[in-house]
Structures are given as C-alpha cells and as structure tokens.
Scaffold this active site. Structure first.
Site, PDB file in Angstrom:
ATOM      1  N   CYS A  75       0.755  -0.793  -0.204  1.00 29.02           N
ATOM      2  CA  CYS A  75       0.147  -0.392  -0.248  1.00 29.02           C
ATOM      3  C   CYS A  75       0.691   1.426   0.467  1.00 29.02           C
ATOM      4  O   CYS A  75       2.107   1.356   0.493  1.00 29.02           O
ATOM      5  CB  CYS A  75      -0.903   0.259   1.535  1.00 29.02           C
ATOM      6  N   ARG A  79       4.257   0.970  -6.454  1.00 24.24           N
ATOM      7  CA  ARG A  79       4.160  -0.256  -5.688  1.00 24.24           C
ATOM      8  C   ARG A  79       3.201  -0.922  -5.924  1.00 24.24           C
ATOM      9  O   ARG A  79       3.609  -2.336  -5.159  1.00 24.24           O
ATOM     10  CB  ARG A  79       3.988   0.030  -4.592  1.00 24.24           C
ATOM     11  N   TRP A 125      -3.175  -2.323  -1.283  1.00 29.07           N
ATOM     12  CA  TRP A 125      -2.908  -4.055  -1.912  1.00 29.07           C
ATOM     13  C   TRP A 125      -3.152  -4.506  -0.745  1.00 29.07           C
ATOM     14  O   TRP A 125      -3.181  -5.320  -0.246  1.00 29.07           O
ATOM     15  CB  TRP A 125      -1.101  -4.297  -1.751  1.00 29.07           C
ATOM     16  N   ASN A 146      -0.718   2.340   5.919  1.00 26.91           N
ATOM     17  CA  ASN A 146       0.471   0.587   5.089  1.00 26.91           C
ATOM     18  C   ASN A 146       1.104  -0.128   5.800  1.00 26.91           C
ATOM     19  O   ASN A 146       1.717   0.651   7.115  1.00 26.91           O
ATOM     20  CB  ASN A 146       0.890   1.659   4.448  1.00 26.91           C
ATOM     21  N   GLY A 147       0.343  -0.784   6.119  1.00 29.84           N
ATOM     22  CA  GLY A 147       1.424  -2.714   6.788  1.00 29.84           C
ATOM     23  C   GLY A 147       0.199  -3.490   6.998  1.00 29.84           C
ATOM     24  O   GLY A 147      -1.139  -3.619   7.017  1.00 29.84           O
ATOM     25  N   GLU A 204      16.538 -23.273  -8.143  1.00 34.44           N
ATOM     26  CA  GLU A 204      16.271 -22.831  -8.013  1.00 34.44           C
ATOM     27  C   GLU A 204      17.476 -21.618  -8.210  1.00 34.44           C
ATOM     28  O   GLU A 204      17.116 -20.129  -9.768  1.00 34.44           O
ATOM     29  CB  GLU A 204      15.654 -21.396  -6.800  1.00 34.44           C
ATOM     30  N   LYS A 237      17.291 -18.184 -11.790  1.00 38.00           N
ATOM     31  CA  LYS A 237      17.805 -17.005 -11.497  1.00 38.00           C
ATOM     32  C   LYS A 237      18.574 -16.994 -12.493  1.00 38.00           C
ATOM     33  O   LYS A 237      18.480 -15.425 -13.071  1.00 38.00           O
ATOM     34  CB  LYS A 237      17.820 -16.741 -10.215  1.00 38.00           C
ATOM     35  N   GLU A 280      17.307 -17.170 -16.511  1.00 43.57           N
ATOM     36  CA  GLU A 280      16.095 -16.540 -17.167  1.00 43.57           C
ATOM     37  C   GLU A 280      16.925 -14.696 -17.083  1.00 43.57           C
ATOM     38  O   GLU A 280      16.032 -13.877 -17.691  1.00 43.57           O
ATOM     39  CB  GLU A 280      14.781 -16.261 -15.941  1.00 43.57           C
ATOM     40  N   HIS A 315      26.922 -39.914 -13.180  1.00 40.21           N
ATOM     41  CA  HIS A 315      26.214 -40.219 -14.260  1.00 40.21           C
ATOM     42  C   HIS A 315      26.282 -39.611 -15.123  1.00 40.21           C
ATOM     43  O   HIS A 315      25.133 -40.748 -16.044  1.00 40.21           O
ATOM     44  CB  HIS A 315      24.729 -40.519 -13.323  1.00 40.21           C
ATOM     45  N   LYS A 360       5.365 -11.561 -16.857  1.00 38.77           N
ATOM     46  CA  LYS A 360       4.923 -12.072 -14.883  1.00 38.77           C
ATOM     47  C   LYS A 360       3.596 -13.260 -14.369  1.00 38.77           C
ATOM     48  O   LYS A 360       4.222 -14.005 -13.504  1.00 38.77           O
ATOM     49  CB  LYS A 360       4.459 -11.232 -14.867  1.00 38.77           C
TER      50      LYS A 360
HETATM   51  C1  F6R Z   1      11.043 -17.133 -12.093  1.00 36.11           C
HETATM   52  C2  F6R Z   1       9.381 -17.012 -11.803  1.00 36.11           C
HETATM   53  C3  F6R Z   1       8.727 -18.231 -12.815  1.00 36.11           C
HETATM   54  C4  F6R Z   1       7.257 -17.906 -11.540  1.00 36.11           C
HETATM   55  C5  F6R Z   1       6.267 -19.324 -11.821  1.00 36.11           C
HETATM   56  C6  F6R Z   1       5.380 -19.702 -11.731  1.00 36.11           C
HETATM   57  O1  F6R Z   1      11.917 -16.521 -11.725  1.00 36.11           O
HETATM   58  O2  F6R Z   1       9.234 -16.075 -11.354  1.00 36.11           O
HETATM   59  O3  F6R Z   1       8.985 -19.917 -12.656  1.00 36.11           O
HETATM   60  O4  F6R Z   1       7.575 -18.941 -10.577  1.00 36.11           O
HETATM   61  O5  F6R Z   1       6.245 -18.835 -13.821  1.00 36.11           O
HETATM   62  O6  F6R Z   1       4.213 -19.052 -11.491  1.00 36.11           O
HETATM   63  P1  F6R Z   1       2.845 -18.213  -9.682  1.00 36.11           P
HETATM   64  O7  F6R Z   1       4.055 -18.120  -8.678  1.00 36.11           O
HETATM   65  O8  F6R Z   1       2.908 -16.789 -10.482  1.00 36.11           O
HETATM   66  O9  F6R Z   1       2.191 -19.513 -10.259  1.00 36.11           O
END
Ligand code: F6R
Length: 608
Positions: free
Chosen positions: A2, A27, A75, A101-102, A481, A485, A488, A504, A603
C-alpha cells in the site's frame, strides 16, 4: 504494497492527493481512495482498480472541495479488493478518517473487543480497528488518542489521520513502515515514499519508528511515543523521480531482493503466537491431518522449486510422504490422488494457467487443496479449500525473489504446524525451530550483508559459456532455483545437478575453467558434496562454494566463496538463495540484460 499520502495547505487537496497516489502506483495496488476535509465535513471517494478510475469519479479531484486530506493505494491483504475494504476508513461518529500502510497482527482480538464495546465494522480490513480505537480513546486531544490507540497495536503501520475537530491539520504515525514528511512553503505533506513528494517539495523529514507528526499548512511538529516534541533533521532530496520509484535501486529486482527481510517478517511474525505456529485462516484439524496419506505439491517454475525444498521439510518434520510435481505434467496424467491426499498449490500470482488446471484435476479426484498465494483474491486463492497468503507485497520484477522466499517461509511454518498437530515433533526441537523461524529475517539480512564481493565475482563469471550448480538434499533444492534465476535474467546457460549424479554423465562436461557453483549448507551431507568438489576440481573446474564462513574444509577446497550465516538445514534454502539471487542479478547486469523484464518471459503466465 500500500501507499499513503497526506496534504494540508491553501490549494485544493484532492488533485494533489491524486497526483501523489499516481506516483505510488509502481508499488502495486488493487484499489484506491481519498478523504478530504472542508471545514468540519469529510468527503470520501473510493474505487477498485486503477487511480484513473478515482480521477474519473472525482473529475480529477475538482468535484471534491477542501484543502486538507489523505489518500491511499491498497494492496489487498485482509479482505478482497472491494470499495468497502478500500481506505480511507471512517470512525463510527464520522469524526476521523484514516489510511494505513502495513499489517496489524492482533486485529482479530481488537476487533472482537471493539464489537463488544458497540463499534460496528464496515470492512474486513485489519485497518478498521485503528480508527475505532482512535474514536474510543479520543477526549478532545487527537495526539493523545493516537498514542493510546497505537499503543494497543502489534504489527507495522504508517498511518495518516484527519479529524473534523482539527480543520487544516493532518496527523501521521510510523512503526516499521516507511513514512516521510514533505516540508513545503505554506503547505506540508506526508507520504510512504519521496516519489509522491518531489513534485511539490524536495525538503523531507524521514520519520523514525514510534514517531508522530502533526502538520498544518504553516507548521510541522514531530513527537516521540511519550508525546515529547523531537527535533528532526530536514534532508534535501536530490534523486531523480524515476530512481525514487525504485526506492533508489537501479532495478525492481534488486529492490525486491533487499525487501526480503521485511517480507519474510510480514509472513512469519503474525503466525507465531506465544511460541506456537498459528494460522488463523486455516481450518485444518488434527483429525483432518490424520486422514492424509500423502501430500502432493504442485506448481510451476520457482514456485515448483519452493515445493522441492518444502518436501524435505515436510517429510523431515511430519513424516508424511510428499510428491512434488510440475503442474504442466500433473494436469495431463492420471494421478493417483484421492480424498486422502492433501494438495498444496503454490503460486505467487495465483493466476498460472497450468497450476489452475492441475488443481482442478486433483480436486475432481477428491483431494482438498491448500493454496500458498501472494495475490489476494486471485483465481487460485478463490478455488482453494484453504488459502494461506504470503505477505510479500507486490512483486514487479518478472523473476521472483521475495515471492519465492515467502513461499518457503509458509511451507516451513506449515511443516511445524502439521508436525505439532500430529504429535511428531518433541518440545525441544519445536522450540529450537521456532527460534530459527523468528531469526530468518535477520539471517536473510546477514546473507545480504556478508557478500559484498558478489559484483566482483560477477565480473569473473559473466562471460562463461555455462554454469553448473551442484548440491545434495536441501542444497540441491536451492541449487535448482539458483540456476533458474541465473538463466532467466542473465541468459547464461545454467543447470542444477544433484551432486551425486555428476558421475552418471555430467562430469563428462567438466573441463578447464568450467565454473561449478557448489552449495554446501547441509551439515548432514556436506562431506559427500565436498568429495564432488574435489572431483570436479581434479578435472579443471573453477569452484564457487556457498557455505558457512567458518567451514574450513570448504574454504580450503574451493576457489571463490559465497557465505550464509549458520542456519537450520531444513530451513536453509530460504537463506542460501539470497547470494545466488544477487549473483544472478550482477551477472545479468554485467551482460547488459533487461533485468526486470527478461526477454520472452511474463510475470503472470495465464496461458498454457
Ligand atoms: C521465475 C518465475 C517463474 C514463476 C512461475 C510460476 O523467476 O518467476 O518461474 O515462478 O511462472 O508463477 P506463479 O508463482 O505466479 O504461479
């Protein structure tokens, strides 16, 4: 997250509040509102969706008279994104309007108390308790009422308040949530961040926790929590506006990495009460848990990797078998799932098409679905039988960081809850792990602070053809993970391998100067990973080891290091990933990549 703004001066308040809110849009928010005072009347206008809707409703603010007001972008956390839940909220007597906010951690008990005292609630928010507390404690002195009301609150808050008995005045309070006072000429402001202020003034006072501000058009007064006036330094803002929107960070991803201590705290703190993990939102009894024969975790991408880590924790603490399955796979096979399966669905956005489809498939077979989601009111949150929110706040960078670590935090807490309810964890172990959970925000901050050399390491590794990540057990889950990171956002080929699998096949790829990132943070299996380090080094690899600072064996075996503080192995992935996120970030920066919006990625993946 928020955002709040406040204005008092000679000009019309509404257009200024709307401009301020627009600056806070980055935000993330799902509803917005303003309250403006004209003489002793308060006029409120709220909308769901964009600020543009609020501009339309108020004629860009021209339909609302008055030169004192407060505004908010919300939010959703407690309650769906509706007009009723949008701020500002009014006291029952109509004297006070507030924005917040909080998160108020003890709002449930306060709400019950206030209802018993005759106050009525118009929203589902945690915030509304604050305005009724202020009304309850008000005796003609707003500052005193604010001090008394905030003394009752547990959690984080930046509050903005107006009162019809004090025309021309705005009040603000800060506790663990950013709040800045803008000092103008014949007008004064407050806001959650400087972005909302710089168009009007570059003179700012950064408020500290426990401080109260009382602003009128010609005066700015700040008080401490005892009501004593304090002298504050006025800082000149020299940032350009664009940088300020990212809080001074070059990219949202870096900002979100740095927000992780706070995001983890917001996710964990309200759920530990009197030394116990408590999920008020989760109606799963010990009898329900006893009927579960297995847990299936399903998700995509990083959320799937969070599940891979959660498997070790849940099996380790609860002794329930856990299968982790990619949603895109699970949806198209005939999974052996029935009413004795608990399905855990993990999603930051709550809108991922494959995850939704897999969830529907499993629910049709009788499984109950528990969703771990960040976006309130999202499809997955609505479809689930039980929903637990990660309170990470909005994540803007495409590559998830705080979304992933807060998913881990929830999985760790669920493991503790289930183990406790099933009587599978002894008291000493339970207490030790509660302390580990509580220390997690601090440990994440330490993991950020302990690795100032990452930009230098990025210069060394950024031009590599490929990077191998290795680890065993929980280290392997974090390696998966870490590699995602890296690939990507930096577009480097990066792959994670269970270290025991090297022999292997993959070891054939190791040649002179091949970088291998070795995760060694699980003491139970560390000697084995050390042997793998020795094997790849013997074939010319350059090893960047991730471990504890006092781990002499690893220090003497590797070429370069990333550090984390000592951590409970079952909870370590959430800490191990921090230096790996930073490494990926700085490698991508070296490679000149579009870090917040990597090519070909979205996203929220709402299509298959
Ligand atoms: C990687 C990333 C993606 C998401 C995936 C699932 O940094 O952001 O691999 O983790 O697309 O997305 P959500 O969590 O929104 O279902």
């Amino acid at each position: 997250m928020c955002g709040i703004v406040g204005f008092t001066g000679a000009q019309s308040a509404a257009p200024i509040l709307l401009e301020g809110l627009k600056k806070l849009e980055y935000r993330g928010y799902d509803s917005a509102g303003i309250a403006v005072m004209d003489g002793d009347t308060i006029q409120i206008s709220k909308v769901t969706g964009r600020i543009a809707n609020l501009c339309e409703k108020t004629g860009d603010g021209t339909k609302i008279k008055g030169s004192t007001g407060i505004g908010h972008t919300r939010w959703a956390t407690h309650g769906a994104p509706t007009e009723e839940n949008a701020h500002p909220h009014l006291s029952n007597d109509g004297k006070f309007a507030i924005v917040h906010n909080g998160i108020i951690e003890n709002y449930i008990s306060l709400r019950e108390e206030l209802i018993q005292d005759g106050y009525f609630f118009e929203s589902e928010t945690d915030t509304e308790v604050i305005v009724h507390l202020i009304e309850m404690y008000y005796n003609g002195n707003v500052r005193e009422a604010l001090i008394k009301a905030t003394n009752r609150l547990r959690g984080s808050y930046a509050l903005g308040v107006i009162c019809t008995d004090e025309p021309g005045k705005i009040f603000a309070v800060r506790e663990s949530s950013p709040l800045i006072v803008g000092v103008g000429v014949g007008e004064n402001f407050f806001a959650s961040d400087v972005t909302a202020l710089v168009a009007y003034t570059r003179n700012a006072i950064y408020m500290d926790d426990g401080e109260y501000a009382e602003l009128s058009k010609d005066s700015v007064k700040i008080f401490d929590c005892t009501g004593r006036e304090v002298r504050k330094e006025v800082t000149r803002i020299t940032w350009d506006v664009q940088a300020a929107e990212k809080g001074g960070y070059e990219h949202f991803m870096l900002k979100e990495i740095m927000e992780q201590p706070a995001a983890i705290k917001a996710t964990i703190a309200p759920r530990i009460k009197d030394g116990k993990v408590v999920f008020d939102e989760l109606d799963l009894t010990a009898a329900d848990l006893k009927k579960i024969r297995k847990i299936v975790i399903t998700a995509c991408g990083s959320a799937y990797y969070a599940g891979c880590s959660g498997k070790y924790t849940i099996e380790g603490l609860c002794h329930i078998p856990v299968e982790v399955e990619l949603a895109s796979e699970l949806r198209y096979r005939n999974p052996l799932i029935d009413a004795h399966t608990l399905l855990i669905v993990i999603s930051q956005s709550g809108e991922t098409a494959d995850t939704i489809a897999a969830m529907k498939e499993c629910k049709e077979r009788g499984a109950k679905a528990l969703a771990i989601v960040n976006v309130v009111g999202s499809t997955i949150a609505k479809l689930a039988d039980y929903t637990v929110y990660t309170w990470a706040g909005p994540e803007i960078a495409v590559a998830t960081t705080k979304g992933y670590t807060t998913q881990l935090a929830v999985l760790y807490m669920l493991s503790m809850l289930f183990a406790d309810q099933l009587g599978r964890i002894d008291e000493t172990d339970y207490k030790k792990r509660i302390r580990a959970l509580q220390a997690m925000p601090r440990h994440i901050q330490q993991a950020i602070d302990m690795n100032p050399g990452i930009p230098r390491l990025a210069k060394k590794y950024h031009s590599s053809k490929s990077l191998f990540f290795i680890g065993r057990n929980t280290d392997y889950a974090a390696a998966l993970e870490g590699a995602l990171k890296m690939k990507e956002i930096s577009y480097l080929h990066a792959e994670a391998y269970a270290a025991g699998e090297l022999k292997h096949g993959t070891i054939a790829l190791i040649e002179d100067h091949q970088p291998v990132i070795a995760l060694c943070c699980n003491p139970a299996i560390m000697e084995k990973t050390l042997s793998n380090i020795v094997e790849v080094k013997a074939r010319g690899a350059e090893v960047l080891a991730l471990s504890f600072r006092d781990n002499q064996k690893v220090l003497s075996a590797a070429d370069d290091f990333l550090f984390i503080p000592d951590e409970d192995a079952l909870f370590a992935s959430a800490i191990e990933i921090i230096p790996l996120q930073l490494l990926a970030y700085y490698v991508a920066k070296e490679n000149g990549c579009d870090i917040d919006k990597p090519k070909n990625l979205a996203k929220s993946v709402t299509v298959e």
